[in-house]
Scaffold this motif. Sequence first.
Motif, PDB file in Angstrom:
ATOM      1  N   SER A 129       0.835  -1.199   0.000  1.00  0.00           N
ATOM      2  CA  SER A 129       0.000   0.000   0.000  1.00  0.00           C
ATOM      3  C   SER A 129       0.871   1.251   0.000  1.00  0.00           C
ATOM      4  O   SER A 129       1.896   1.304   0.684  1.00  0.00           O
ATOM      5  CB  SER A 129      -0.890   0.003   1.253  1.00  0.00           C
ATOM      6  OG  SER A 129      -1.535   1.246   1.381  1.00  0.00           O
ATOM      7  N   SER A 130       0.435   2.256  -0.725  1.00  0.00           N
ATOM      8  CA  SER A 130       1.173   3.523  -0.697  1.00  0.00           C
ATOM      9  C   SER A 130       1.011   4.217   0.646  1.00  0.00           C
ATOM     10  O   SER A 130       1.691   5.195   0.937  1.00  0.00           O
ATOM     11  CB  SER A 130       0.692   4.427  -1.832  1.00  0.00           C
ATOM     12  OG  SER A 130      -0.697   4.667  -1.699  1.00  0.00           O
ATOM     13  N   GLY A 131       0.122   3.698   1.492  1.00  0.00           N
ATOM     14  CA  GLY A 131      -0.023   4.257   2.830  1.00  0.00           C
ATOM     15  C   GLY A 131       0.974   3.692   3.823  1.00  0.00           C
ATOM     16  O   GLY A 131       1.051   4.162   4.957  1.00  0.00           O
ATOM     17  N   ALA A 132       1.731   2.684   3.402  1.00  0.00           N
ATOM     18  CA  ALA A 132       2.720   2.075   4.306  1.00  0.00           C
ATOM     19  C   ALA A 132       4.057   2.783   4.141  1.00  0.00           C
ATOM     20  O   ALA A 132       4.356   3.319   3.073  1.00  0.00           O
ATOM     21  CB  ALA A 132       2.863   0.593   3.997  1.00  0.00           C
ATOM     22  N   PRO A 133       4.898   2.778   5.189  1.00  0.00           N
ATOM     23  CA  PRO A 133       6.231   3.361   5.047  1.00  0.00           C
ATOM     24  C   PRO A 133       7.004   2.680   3.919  1.00  0.00           C
ATOM     25  O   PRO A 133       6.841   1.472   3.681  1.00  0.00           O
ATOM     26  CB  PRO A 133       6.901   3.062   6.399  1.00  0.00           C
ATOM     27  CG  PRO A 133       5.775   2.856   7.360  1.00  0.00           C
ATOM     28  CD  PRO A 133       4.647   2.281   6.552  1.00  0.00           C
ATOM     29  N   GLN A 134       7.844   3.439   3.259  1.00  0.00           N
ATOM     30  CA  GLN A 134       8.684   2.932   2.168  1.00  0.00           C
ATOM     31  C   GLN A 134       9.424   1.673   2.593  1.00  0.00           C
ATOM     32  O   GLN A 134      10.062   1.650   3.642  1.00  0.00           O
ATOM     33  CB  GLN A 134       9.684   4.050   1.785  1.00  0.00           C
ATOM     34  CG  GLN A 134      10.559   3.738   0.591  1.00  0.00           C
ATOM     35  CD  GLN A 134       9.720   3.726  -0.705  1.00  0.00           C
ATOM     36  OE1 GLN A 134       8.665   4.342  -0.772  1.00  0.00           O
ATOM     37  NE2 GLN A 134      10.198   2.991  -1.702  1.00  0.00           N
ATOM     38  N   GLY A 135       9.288   0.608   1.801  1.00  0.00           N
ATOM     39  CA  GLY A 135      10.044  -0.615   2.074  1.00  0.00           C
ATOM     40  C   GLY A 135       9.319  -1.625   2.935  1.00  0.00           C
ATOM     41  O   GLY A 135       9.746  -2.780   3.030  1.00  0.00           O
TER      42      GLY A 135
END
Lengths: 341, 341, 341, 341
Positions: free
Chosen positions: D201-207
Amino acid sequence: MGDLLGVAVLGAGHMGADHIRRLDRVVSGARVAAVADPDAARAKEAATGIEGVTVHTEAEAALDAPGVEAVLIASPGPAHQEALLAAFARGLPVLCEKPMVPDSAGALRILEAEARLGRRLTQIGFMRRYDAGYRRLKALLDDGRLGRPLMLHCVHRNVSSPPGFTSAMLIDSSVSHEIDAARWLLGQELTAVTVRRPRPSSGAPQGLLDPQFVLFETDGGALVDVEIFVNCGFGYQVRCEAVCKAGSARIGDDQGVLVTTGGAAGADVPQDYLVRFADAYDREIQSWVDATRRGLVTGPTVWDGYAASAVAEAGIRALESDTCVPVELAPRPGLYSPAGP
Amino acid sequence: MGDLLGVAVLGAGHMGADHIRRLDRVVSGARVAAVADPDAARAKEAATGIEGVTVHTEAEAALDAPGVEAVLIASPGPAHQEALLAAFARGLPVLCEKPMVPDSAGALRILEAEARLGRRLTQIGFMRRYDAGYRRLKALLDDGRLGRPLMLHCVHRNVSSPPGFTSAMLIDSSVSHEIDAARWLLGQELTAVTVRRPRPSSGAPQGLLDPQFVLFETDGGALVDVEIFVNCGFGYQVRCEAVCKAGSARIGDDQGVLVTTGGAAGADVPQDYLVRFADAYDREIQSWVDATRRGLVTGPTVWDGYAASAVAEAGIRALESDTCVPVELAPRPGLYSPAGP
Amino acid sequence: MGDLLGVAVLGAGHMGADHIRRLDRVVSGARVAAVADPDAARAKEAATGIEGVTVHTEAEAALDAPGVEAVLIASPGPAHQEALLAAFARGLPVLCEKPMVPDSAGALRILEAEARLGRRLTQIGFMRRYDAGYRRLKALLDDGRLGRPLMLHCVHRNVSSPPGFTSAMLIDSSVSHEIDAARWLLGQELTAVTVRRPRPSSGAPQGLLDPQFVLFETDGGALVDVEIFVNCGFGYQVRCEAVCKAGSARIGDDQGVLVTTGGAAGADVPQDYLVRFADAYDREIQSWVDATRRGLVTGPTVWDGYAASAVAEAGIRALESDTCVPVELAPRPGLYSPAGP
Amino acid sequence: MGDLLGVAVLGAGHMGADHIRRLDRVVSGARVAAVADPDAARAKEAATGIEGVTVHTEAEAALDAPGVEAVLIASPGPAHQEALLAAFARGLPVLCEKPMVPDSAGALRILEAEARLGRRLTQIGFMRRYDAGYRRLKALLDDGRLGRPLMLHCVHRNVSSPPGFTSAMLIDSSVSHEIDAARWLLGQELTAVTVRRPRPSSGAPQGLLDPQFVLFETDGGALVDVEIFVNCGFGYQVRCEAVCKAGSARIGDDQGVLVTTGGAAGADVPQDYLVRFADAYDREIQSWVDATRRGLVTGPTVWDGYAASAVAEAGIRALESDTCVPVELAPRPGLYSPAGP
């Protein structure tokens, strides 16, 4: 036992025994110091296994027992007036189960007696104010986002009524919960009451006018309607929907476990108020213990107990006369502010 | 009968008879002009009471009957390929029940045949695209307020499977609905499939691997999981939850009438897909009639029928091999745009 | 166009235009043969694209137009009496939108006129009887498993009222749906009515008594209560709960798509009755067309239309007098049996 | 303070401070006798206002403080192993928050240590076993009316993950709750695990690989699937549906207050597990205090803690390898029977 609050419990019947268990084994900060019941065997059984408790057949003896710092009255309604006055005479904080006093004249005497003391000692056992659902509904109404409440639709159903239950008791024993809940949720007094009833259910005992439909008006211009049905046979259900200017909010339809089997999807309905409101009773007693240990009195007041009696009496007259009956309240002593728990 | 669309219905079994009734008595703008079934008695019975209809045992004879302007194929799957090619040869618009063609090789031949025509004649009967719930879910996903879809959780339960139902048919007959629904809801192709299964239910026929749990991956980076359970015994249930970046949306829990009796509160569960999806079938056929009368072809395409076959075949291999199996699709002809109905 | 039923539609306003579209494009077996509206442009626009239709400014001209075999009256209420009598004079089957006739005296004239004909020609447009939820509720009450109905709790909310809506119209235009639904669900006549009302919502137009709470008694010993709130602002909601001897049943809480986002889980509420009851309107008109083509008259009768008028008039008097007002009905002609559609 | 159980609480962070408040002010029969935290100020603050408590920076000092009769371990996971061994050495009953020990090798050492003692001292803090919904679901599965469980569908969503949360922690910190709940509900061990994941999800932190979809197999032939999504943004949601031979049962959709406003009907979703599971934590601690005062050890065992570690480790390998990874467990010591609390 140092700082545990010593509580005398008056009455060791169904409700009294449940509160003794609760004080002993559920809530924090209290202990049962004395138990009184005219039936000595019942008192003794309820006190079994509790350390340091004394057992009595006379309420006043329990109030004077060593270590008693507060009183929980769970005796039958007719005994409440004397027990409250005895607690007042000793300056003991008290939690009094509903009804505070069965008749409004007696309730008025308690109101005047506490007002003469000049300070609150009493919390009345309207436990719905401690139910998580009702509290969320109250918070929602108070925060104003739904606008002014216009109507409350209430449903109150029991599987069956106990022996000896009368048509008037549908109002002064059962609807009294909705009377207090409505006053508390709305922050308004009930000013008139009409009762309509269908032909009684064949599931009700012969002669009992069950169900009934009770319609209240309030001094804030709201309506409150209540279906009371104490022999519905299918479960214990309590619902309340507040209809406001800008929205409605409803509690009482929680499903717990949704079971699908044999062509139907559904959930069990609780059969008993001690199941449905177990958490509310726990919270109520914990809240009373916590406040009492801090020297405070919170929760429903003697005014709330008196108002419930007066409204219920008007309701019974409305049932008997088939007319709209106004509610007349004595002036509210300054001691009692409108705030809830 | 002027401007009513004359339809030849091929197949007069359970589904064909239902469509004949629908064309005759539910939808607007069409009439049944011809009925064909190898079982002449069955064809005749399904056509009873319909004015101006002719009855046939050969599909091609029905296509050539007077007044036939369009074809609805509701014969068994193995007969579809020949019927579709016959409709193509006559330039007749066609609604073909699923599966378009049972195997992906045959489906590919149909795809190539329609592509050679250079225009669409065929709508495939994936009727979930016409269900009110699915359409609202699709609209919600398309409007973007919930963000990118990450997962679809699907449940598909039947009371019992018909005689002769095989473990592979859980995928190519039942899950094929979810295959199309997922492709349509997401606007993505399914690229790989894994099947896991618990020890079969004792309610399933001996030897049938029921239930199964099917897990798809998509070319858009989403996951689709499907519980398929065709002998659940308790009702027909179809649920779908889309989990997106900023919210989830779920259909399939409607309650209809909430009944409380005997200690339980709940709702009946439909026992049959013709009950659950009756409105969707009506809307599908009405939509096909409307489009056909205006000279248009809308709805699920031959590409959708082909892709469903190819994915289902990969699913069956995944079931048999207990591995993750990739889906391989032929190149998509330019004729087929991704848009749904 | 052979066996398609030729229908004259009187009135080409909001409702009339919707029924024209429905006859032309949704239901099976009918065609619009004539349209009449005093506003010629409006009639013409509503008839656009329909083959073989004639357009009129006079109702009677439409009834006499070629191919007219039945009448659908969707003109304003005050025009209904004359239109019904004109249909009777021609022996034409008629579907008349509610209210049948706005006042009970006029309704009684229609009742007497059809009774003189000695046969039913008229179906009244109480479309809730065709809603899937109401029908399931009716079936449940009729099958007897919940026992005798004791109370109906009804909720009827509109987003906002149209211009010119009066306090009396909450009863005779809006609650009239519940009046018919209650009579039909219970198979009983309403015998008395009481109206209570809170202080009006600040969301209602100045001077409009909105919401109201209406309480009916029936000749079968049941109670029916209705919350009517026509400027609730938040959606179109129709709920009905039947409380019976052995259980309760509730419709109107369907959730469609359950969306969870931004800290809340919920579903959209329809904004309009044409959305909520679209399927009921379709089913109603299809049922009327089907029956008419078979030479039958089914559905709500002129007696139902008359009773609704008489009850609504008593309700308005109850609102104005703040008392319980009895309903007085003329004797029921033998032509009208209690059976519903 | 006589018979109140004296508890040493190790760790005064978010969870530790909450447990200190719970022991002091919610549950009955216990008192906080000692608090330890390497951060002396934090320990002191958490102990403020509690009579007779001592404050420490070393765990062992707290265990040796006067009046300590039991230990509640709420320190960070890496400190658990040493704290447990210290409690064992002193024969102190202990409630240890999850994870018992972060790695299965360490968990195995604890298992062996307690097995050597020859008696249970430890309850592991899997508090879902004390949630009213899970308990009802467990009772329903155990009573057999739904038949053998075939599948569990689980959903576990958090608003957002704390800083430093890794892709592996979705499994060993979050899914570990479902690992224990599934083992307990089914009374079966998990034997293999597969992890699939959509594009994050783009709502999760990168990586961060969020969400994930985890699929377990059990030694009883059941499947358990878990959606874990720790940055869903919209609320804290925990659902579980058991699909059995003869029915399904689902928890986690309770609605609390159903609010209808502005075109939508719905309920608030809790934002935090301390809100959703507040009652479960209260019940867990009360249950532990009650058992400990009676000299008993109940609830989740060290074996449960070990099994959760071993399954979670297999899950992390499955995530990293994209394959199905078998779970290998050491032999179960005779001390640990399968019974739950």
